[in-house]
Write an enzyme that holds these catalytic residues in place. Structure first.
Site, PDB file in Angstrom:
ATOM      1  N   ALA A  34      27.064  51.721  27.490  1.00 29.45           N
ATOM      2  CA  ALA A  34      26.154  50.676  27.025  1.00 29.45           C
ATOM      3  C   ALA A  34      24.829  51.243  26.551  1.00 29.45           C
ATOM      4  CB  ALA A  34      25.914  49.652  28.134  1.00 29.45           C
ATOM      5  N   ILE A  58      30.907  47.400  29.200  1.00 28.50           N
ATOM      6  CA  ILE A  58      32.148  47.625  29.939  1.00 28.50           C
ATOM      7  C   ILE A  58      32.879  46.317  30.243  1.00 28.50           C
ATOM      8  CG2 ILE A  58      31.101  47.530  32.237  1.00 28.50           C
ATOM      9  CD1 ILE A  58      33.772  50.002  31.056  1.00 28.50           C
ATOM     10  N   PHE A  77      33.363  56.043  35.117  1.00 30.23           N
ATOM     11  CA  PHE A  77      32.069  56.318  35.736  1.00 30.23           C
ATOM     12  C   PHE A  77      31.103  55.141  35.593  1.00 30.23           C
ATOM     13  CE2 PHE A  77      33.487  60.659  34.664  1.00 30.23           C
ATOM     14  CZ  PHE A  77      33.198  61.341  35.835  1.00 30.23           C
ATOM     15  N   SER A  96      28.117  44.966  35.949  1.00 32.77           N
ATOM     16  CA  SER A  96      28.714  46.245  35.554  1.00 32.77           C
ATOM     17  C   SER A  96      29.744  46.746  36.561  1.00 32.77           C
ATOM     18  CB  SER A  96      27.621  47.301  35.367  1.00 32.77           C
ATOM     19  OG  SER A  96      26.786  46.980  34.285  1.00 32.77           O
ATOM     20  N   ASP A 121      30.031  57.445  48.427  1.00 35.15           N
ATOM     21  CA  ASP A 121      30.176  57.403  49.884  1.00 35.15           C
ATOM     22  C   ASP A 121      29.363  56.283  50.512  1.00 35.15           C
ATOM     23  OD1 ASP A 121      27.655  58.502  49.480  1.00 35.15           O
ATOM     24  OD2 ASP A 121      27.959  60.219  50.812  1.00 35.15           O
ATOM     25  N   GLU A 122      28.481  55.663  49.744  1.00 35.72           N
ATOM     26  CA  GLU A 122      27.640  54.599  50.298  1.00 35.72           C
ATOM     27  C   GLU A 122      28.447  53.362  50.685  1.00 35.72           C
ATOM     28  OE1 GLU A 122      23.803  53.883  48.494  1.00 35.72           O
ATOM     29  OE2 GLU A 122      23.897  55.815  47.456  1.00 35.72           O
ATOM     30  N   TYR A 147      23.759  47.549  45.908  1.00 34.90           N
ATOM     31  CA  TYR A 147      24.489  48.566  45.142  1.00 34.90           C
ATOM     32  C   TYR A 147      25.809  48.921  45.808  1.00 34.90           C
ATOM     33  CZ  TYR A 147      25.995  53.252  43.880  1.00 34.90           C
ATOM     34  OH  TYR A 147      26.759  54.339  43.542  1.00 34.90           O
ATOM     35  N   ILE A 188      15.690  64.101  43.557  1.00 38.59           N
ATOM     36  CA  ILE A 188      15.419  65.500  43.214  1.00 38.59           C
ATOM     37  C   ILE A 188      14.711  65.633  41.870  1.00 38.59           C
ATOM     38  CG2 ILE A 188      16.556  67.670  42.571  1.00 38.59           C
ATOM     39  CD1 ILE A 188      18.379  67.319  44.992  1.00 38.59           C
ATOM     40  N   PRO A 189      15.208  65.045  40.778  1.00 37.03           N
ATOM     41  CA  PRO A 189      14.468  65.197  39.519  1.00 37.03           C
ATOM     42  C   PRO A 189      13.105  64.526  39.532  1.00 37.03           C
ATOM     43  CG  PRO A 189      16.348  63.733  39.236  1.00 37.03           C
ATOM     44  CD  PRO A 189      16.498  64.361  40.579  1.00 37.03           C
ATOM     45  N   GLN A 191      10.962  64.573  42.020  1.00 40.25           N
ATOM     46  CA  GLN A 191      10.009  65.520  42.605  1.00 40.25           C
ATOM     47  C   GLN A 191       9.746  66.688  41.656  1.00 40.25           C
ATOM     48  OE1 GLN A 191       8.896  63.820  44.943  1.00 40.25           O
ATOM     49  NE2 GLN A 191      10.747  62.560  45.127  1.00 40.25           N
TER      50      GLN A 191
END
EC number: 4.2.1.46
Length: 331
Positions: A34, A58, A77, A96, A121-122, A147, A188-189, A191
């Site tokens: 999208a 989708i 994905f 979605s 895994d959430e 989520y 991570i990105p 920070q």
């Protein structure tokens, strides 16, 4: 193999496309995305002349049906993934993640096309910090956020379509990914780019929350192994057995960037912040012979930092908007 990759312009999906082409694993790739804020043509620019990129929703059944009919396999994905965004507005996640997965399932059912569904895994909820247990394929679902609940719903739809309609599908649930092309809203990105733009890094709460980190290329190599060799109807858990609490990850990033490891701000914690995720990947390893290659976390972080240093033109246009949203939330 003619491959359809949904969400292939997002972080993990784009890296999957790069991996599949780099290792000559498929004859043709069509990407359906999208191209929302989290999907980027630029993430596919290095391979743009080797793929077909279709911009679309989708949940567009006609479009999805046409693309699936042209494919031998689908790797799904496409999803909304950022927990903070789901807390603020869950509707796009239902659209979605749930309706989108239903649309894919109906298309692969109609055209008898192989499907691999990528999940998180959430869906299993969280573990206590002092609990040595890890998630495995028999762990009950216990999602704790808008989520993760939509991803759990999507997983259950896949299982139902396998059992009820004989859809040829597999599922994978993976731990936290890191690597190139990850949106700067992620831990991570965020920070790394805070340091690169002269901002102070930000840590939710005390930083005690534990995540099981895996390099995106290792995740995608596992997805490919499951797609080609996995048992239909099975769920496989993907992890690299790299548990770190967020404080440790923050300090490691700062150390690798030549900064004082305590030079960051503690900010308001996420509501209902899951304590610990940990995956037991032994089924994947024992049955399919998969193993991660990026087992040195500091080396993987160093490569990731180097990528963000070298690709400022990719992330810089996103940065100010992301930080403005975090500032509104006191984070």
């Amino acid at each position: 193999m003619r491959l359809l990759v949904t969400g292939g312009a997002g972080f993990i999906g784009a890296n999957f496309v790069h991996l599949a082409l780099r290792e000559a694993r498929t004859s043709s790739i069509t990407v359906l995305d999208a191209l929302t804020y989290a999907g980027s043509r630029e993430s596919l620019a290095p391979v743009a002349d080797r793929i077909r990129l279709v911009q679309g929703d989708i949940t567009d059944a006609a479009l999805v049906g046409d693309l699936v009919a042209e494919s031998d396999a689908v790797v799904h994905f496409a999803a909304e993934t950022h927990v903070d965004n789901a807390l603020a507005d869950p509707e796009p996640f239902l659209h979605s993640n749930v309706v989108g997965t239903y649309t894919i399932l109906e298309a692969v059912r109609r055209h008898n096309v192989r499907l691999h569904h990528v999940s998180t895994d959430e869906v299993y909820g969280d573990l206590e910090l002092d609990n040595p247990a890890r998630f495995n394929e028999t762990t009950p679902y216990n999602p704790s956020s808008p989520y993760s609940s939509t991803k759990a719903a999507a997983d259950l739809l896949v299982r139902a379509w396998v059992r009820s309609y004989g859809v040829r599908a597999t599922i994978s649930n993976c731990s936290n990914n890191y690597g190139p092309y990850q949106h700067v809203e992620k831990f991570i990105p965020r920070q790394i780019t805070n340091v690169l733009t002269g901002r102070r890094p930000k840590l939710y709460g005390a930083g005690a929350n534990v995540r099981d980190w895996i390099h995106v290329d290792d995740h995608n190599s596992a997805v490919w192994r499951i797609l080609t060799d996995g048992t239909i109807g099975r769920t496989y858990l993907i992890g690299a057995e790299c548990e770190r609490n967020n404080l440790t990850v923050m300090r490691t990033i700062l150390k690798l960037m030549g900064r004082d490891p305590d030079d960051f701000d503690h900010v308001t914690d996420r509501a209902g912040h899951d304590l610990r995720y940990a995956i037991d990947p032994s089924t994947l390893q024992d049955e399919l012979g998969w193993a991660p290659k990026h087992t040195d976390f500091e080396a993987g972080l160093t490569d990731t930092i180097d990528w963000y240093r070298a690709n400022e033109s990719w992330w810089r246009p996103l940065k100010d908007t992301v930080e403005a949203k975090y500032q509104e939330r006191g984070q």
